[in-house]
Design a protein around this motif. Sequence first.
Motif, PDB file in Angstrom:
ATOM      1  N   THR A   2       0.825  -1.194   0.000  1.00  0.00           N
ATOM      2  CA  THR A   2       0.000   0.000   0.000  1.00  0.00           C
ATOM      3  C   THR A   2       0.864   1.250   0.000  1.00  0.00           C
ATOM      4  OG1 THR A   2      -1.834   1.116   1.127  1.00  0.00           O
ATOM      5  CG2 THR A   2      -0.161   0.147   2.532  1.00  0.00           C
ATOM      6  N   HIS A   3       0.226   2.368  -0.249  1.00  0.00           N
ATOM      7  CA  HIS A   3       0.857   3.666  -0.075  1.00  0.00           C
ATOM      8  C   HIS A   3       0.361   4.242   1.246  1.00  0.00           C
ATOM      9  CE1 HIS A   3       2.110   3.182  -4.172  1.00  0.00           C
ATOM     10  NE2 HIS A   3       2.893   4.234  -4.009  1.00  0.00           N
ATOM     11  N   VAL A   4       1.139   5.164   1.785  1.00  0.00           N
ATOM     12  CA  VAL A   4       0.881   5.705   3.117  1.00  0.00           C
ATOM     13  C   VAL A   4       0.982   7.223   3.067  1.00  0.00           C
ATOM     14  CG1 VAL A   4       1.692   5.730   5.511  1.00  0.00           C
ATOM     15  CG2 VAL A   4       1.908   3.640   4.148  1.00  0.00           C
ATOM     16  N   VAL A   5       0.041   7.906   3.703  1.00  0.00           N
ATOM     17  CA  VAL A   5       0.125   9.347   3.875  1.00  0.00           C
ATOM     18  C   VAL A   5       0.871   9.577   5.192  1.00  0.00           C
ATOM     19  CG1 VAL A   5      -1.121  11.511   4.082  1.00  0.00           C
ATOM     20  CG2 VAL A   5      -2.064   9.684   2.663  1.00  0.00           C
ATOM     21  N   ALA A   6       1.936  10.376   5.131  1.00  0.00           N
ATOM     22  CA  ALA A   6       2.797  10.572   6.301  1.00  0.00           C
ATOM     23  C   ALA A   6       2.747  12.009   6.821  1.00  0.00           C
ATOM     24  CB  ALA A   6       4.228  10.162   5.958  1.00  0.00           C
ATOM     25  N   GLN A   7       3.615  12.317   7.727  1.00  0.00           N
ATOM     26  CA  GLN A   7       3.648  13.558   8.499  1.00  0.00           C
ATOM     27  C   GLN A   7       3.528  14.844   7.681  1.00  0.00           C
ATOM     28  OE1 GLN A   7       6.081  16.141   8.963  1.00  0.00           O
ATOM     29  NE2 GLN A   7       4.748  17.057  10.506  1.00  0.00           N
ATOM     30  N   PRO A   8       4.133  14.964   6.485  1.00  0.00           N
ATOM     31  CA  PRO A   8       4.009  16.240   5.779  1.00  0.00           C
ATOM     32  C   PRO A   8       2.570  16.665   5.481  1.00  0.00           C
ATOM     33  CG  PRO A   8       5.808  14.981   4.863  1.00  0.00           C
ATOM     34  CD  PRO A   8       5.084  14.065   5.829  1.00  0.00           C
ATOM     35  N   CYS A   9       1.633  15.737   5.484  1.00  0.00           N
ATOM     36  CA  CYS A   9       0.222  16.067   5.238  1.00  0.00           C
ATOM     37  C   CYS A   9      -0.448  16.658   6.479  1.00  0.00           C
ATOM     38  CB  CYS A   9      -0.534  14.814   4.795  1.00  0.00           C
ATOM     39  SG  CYS A   9      -2.265  15.103   4.346  1.00  0.00           S
ATOM     40  N   ASP A  10       0.079  16.371   7.635  1.00  0.00           N
ATOM     41  CA  ASP A  10      -0.535  16.793   8.896  1.00  0.00           C
ATOM     42  C   ASP A  10      -0.609  18.317   8.971  1.00  0.00           C
ATOM     43  OD1 ASP A  10      -1.651  16.836  11.401  1.00  0.00           O
ATOM     44  OD2 ASP A  10       0.106  16.050  12.435  1.00  0.00           O
ATOM     45  N   GLY A  11      -1.807  18.838   8.997  1.00  0.00           N
ATOM     46  CA  GLY A  11      -2.022  20.276   9.072  1.00  0.00           C
ATOM     47  C   GLY A  11      -2.163  20.941   7.712  1.00  0.00           C
ATOM     48  N   CYS A  12      -1.890  20.217   6.645  1.00  0.00           N
ATOM     49  CA  CYS A  12      -2.026  20.761   5.284  1.00  0.00           C
ATOM     50  C   CYS A  12      -3.296  20.250   4.632  1.00  0.00           C
ATOM     51  CB  CYS A  12      -0.837  20.361   4.422  1.00  0.00           C
ATOM     52  SG  CYS A  12       0.709  21.099   4.945  1.00  0.00           S
ATOM     53  N   ARG A  13      -3.387  18.924   4.587  1.00  0.00           N
ATOM     54  CA  ARG A  13      -4.524  18.210   4.017  1.00  0.00           C
ATOM     55  C   ARG A  13      -4.887  18.696   2.608  1.00  0.00           C
ATOM     56  NH1 ARG A  13      -9.751  18.240   7.411  1.00  0.00           N
ATOM     57  NH2 ARG A  13     -10.189  19.991   6.068  1.00  0.00           N
ATOM     58  N   TYR A  14      -3.881  18.720   1.741  1.00  0.00           N
ATOM     59  CA  TYR A  14      -4.158  18.971   0.325  1.00  0.00           C
ATOM     60  C   TYR A  14      -4.935  17.773  -0.214  1.00  0.00           C
ATOM     61  CZ  TYR A  14      -0.996  22.951   0.202  1.00  0.00           C
ATOM     62  OH  TYR A  14      -0.402  24.161   0.416  1.00  0.00           O
ATOM     63  N   THR A  15      -5.808  17.995  -1.164  1.00  0.00           N
ATOM     64  CA  THR A  15      -6.647  16.904  -1.669  1.00  0.00           C
ATOM     65  C   THR A  15      -6.444  16.655  -3.160  1.00  0.00           C
ATOM     66  OG1 THR A  15      -8.462  18.484  -1.909  1.00  0.00           O
ATOM     67  CG2 THR A  15      -8.414  17.156   0.114  1.00  0.00           C
ATOM     68  N   ASP A  16      -5.361  17.149  -3.716  1.00  0.00           N
ATOM     69  CA  ASP A  16      -5.050  16.929  -5.127  1.00  0.00           C
ATOM     70  C   ASP A  16      -4.981  15.430  -5.439  1.00  0.00           C
ATOM     71  OD1 ASP A  16      -3.726  19.395  -3.970  1.00  0.00           O
ATOM     72  OD2 ASP A  16      -3.588  19.865  -6.099  1.00  0.00           O
ATOM     73  N   CYS A  17      -4.499  14.657  -4.478  1.00  0.00           N
ATOM     74  CA  CYS A  17      -4.299  13.222  -4.644  1.00  0.00           C
ATOM     75  C   CYS A  17      -5.612  12.454  -4.779  1.00  0.00           C
ATOM     76  CB  CYS A  17      -3.502  12.667  -3.469  1.00  0.00           C
ATOM     77  SG  CYS A  17      -4.203  13.096  -1.856  1.00  0.00           S
ATOM     78  N   VAL A  18      -6.648  12.898  -4.121  1.00  0.00           N
ATOM     79  CA  VAL A  18      -7.887  12.105  -4.092  1.00  0.00           C
ATOM     80  C   VAL A  18      -8.610  12.082  -5.437  1.00  0.00           C
ATOM     81  CG1 VAL A  18      -8.187  12.517  -1.629  1.00  0.00           C
ATOM     82  CG2 VAL A  18      -9.446  13.918  -3.238  1.00  0.00           C
ATOM     83  N   VAL A  19      -8.465  13.133  -6.219  1.00  0.00           N
ATOM     84  CA  VAL A  19      -9.190  13.188  -7.493  1.00  0.00           C
ATOM     85  C   VAL A  19      -8.580  12.273  -8.557  1.00  0.00           C
ATOM     86  CG1 VAL A  19     -10.186  15.464  -7.087  1.00  0.00           C
ATOM     87  CG2 VAL A  19      -7.987  15.281  -8.239  1.00  0.00           C
ATOM     88  N   VAL A  20      -7.347  11.839  -8.374  1.00  0.00           N
ATOM     89  CA  VAL A  20      -6.721  10.939  -9.351  1.00  0.00           C
ATOM     90  C   VAL A  20      -6.773   9.477  -8.917  1.00  0.00           C
ATOM     91  CG1 VAL A  20      -5.195  12.730 -10.240  1.00  0.00           C
ATOM     92  CG2 VAL A  20      -4.389  11.236  -8.404  1.00  0.00           C
ATOM     93  N   CYS A  21      -7.256   9.213  -7.729  1.00  0.00           N
ATOM     94  CA  CYS A  21      -7.296   7.842  -7.209  1.00  0.00           C
ATOM     95  C   CYS A  21      -8.406   7.055  -7.906  1.00  0.00           C
ATOM     96  CB  CYS A  21      -7.529   7.849  -5.703  1.00  0.00           C
ATOM     97  SG  CYS A  21      -7.563   6.192  -4.981  1.00  0.00           S
ATOM     98  N   PRO A  22      -8.046   5.988  -8.616  1.00  0.00           N
ATOM     99  CA  PRO A  22      -9.071   5.232  -9.349  1.00  0.00           C
ATOM    100  C   PRO A  22      -9.944   4.326  -8.475  1.00  0.00           C
ATOM    101  CG  PRO A  22      -6.949   4.192  -9.642  1.00  0.00           C
ATOM    102  CD  PRO A  22      -6.709   5.472  -8.871  1.00  0.00           C
ATOM    103  N   VAL A  23      -9.548   4.108  -7.217  1.00  0.00           N
ATOM    104  CA  VAL A  23     -10.316   3.206  -6.356  1.00  0.00           C
ATOM    105  C   VAL A  23     -10.893   3.892  -5.123  1.00  0.00           C
ATOM    106  CG1 VAL A  23      -9.159   1.107  -7.122  1.00  0.00           C
ATOM    107  CG2 VAL A  23      -8.206   2.396  -5.199  1.00  0.00           C
ATOM    108  N   GLU A  24     -10.745   5.223  -5.039  1.00  0.00           N
ATOM    109  CA  GLU A  24     -11.318   5.995  -3.932  1.00  0.00           C
ATOM    110  C   GLU A  24     -10.919   5.441  -2.562  1.00  0.00           C
ATOM    111  OE1 GLU A  24     -15.534   6.199  -4.839  1.00  0.00           O
ATOM    112  OE2 GLU A  24     -15.156   7.455  -6.579  1.00  0.00           O
TER     113      GLU A  24
END
Length: 92
Positions: A2-24
């Motif tokens: 799997t892939h993992v979202v790590a510490q750099p996302c904490d407090g940012c929560r950009y969502t650019d990644c979710v729109v390209v995810c083919p399996v939601e």
Amino acid sequence: MTHVVAQPCDGCRYTDCVVVCPVECFYEGEKMLYIHPEECIDCEACVPECPVEAIFHEDNLPEEWKDYLQLNAEKSETCEVITEKKTPLAED
């Protein structure tokens, strides 16, 4: 695997990644996003979309962020799925 979202996302929560995810497989927490480990298909589409470089393959997760593998698994079970781009916390 799997892939993992790590510490750099904490407090940012950009969502650019979710729109390209083919399996939601992304889930929205209060301060960051999480990837459901059983839903992720390792396509890597999300990796280049993350502006803070917070998404890692579990085999390449930096040692100091190893706890995020378990955190993603736990939080993805309790948070809501996210499939649309939203304003990031960093810009609120």
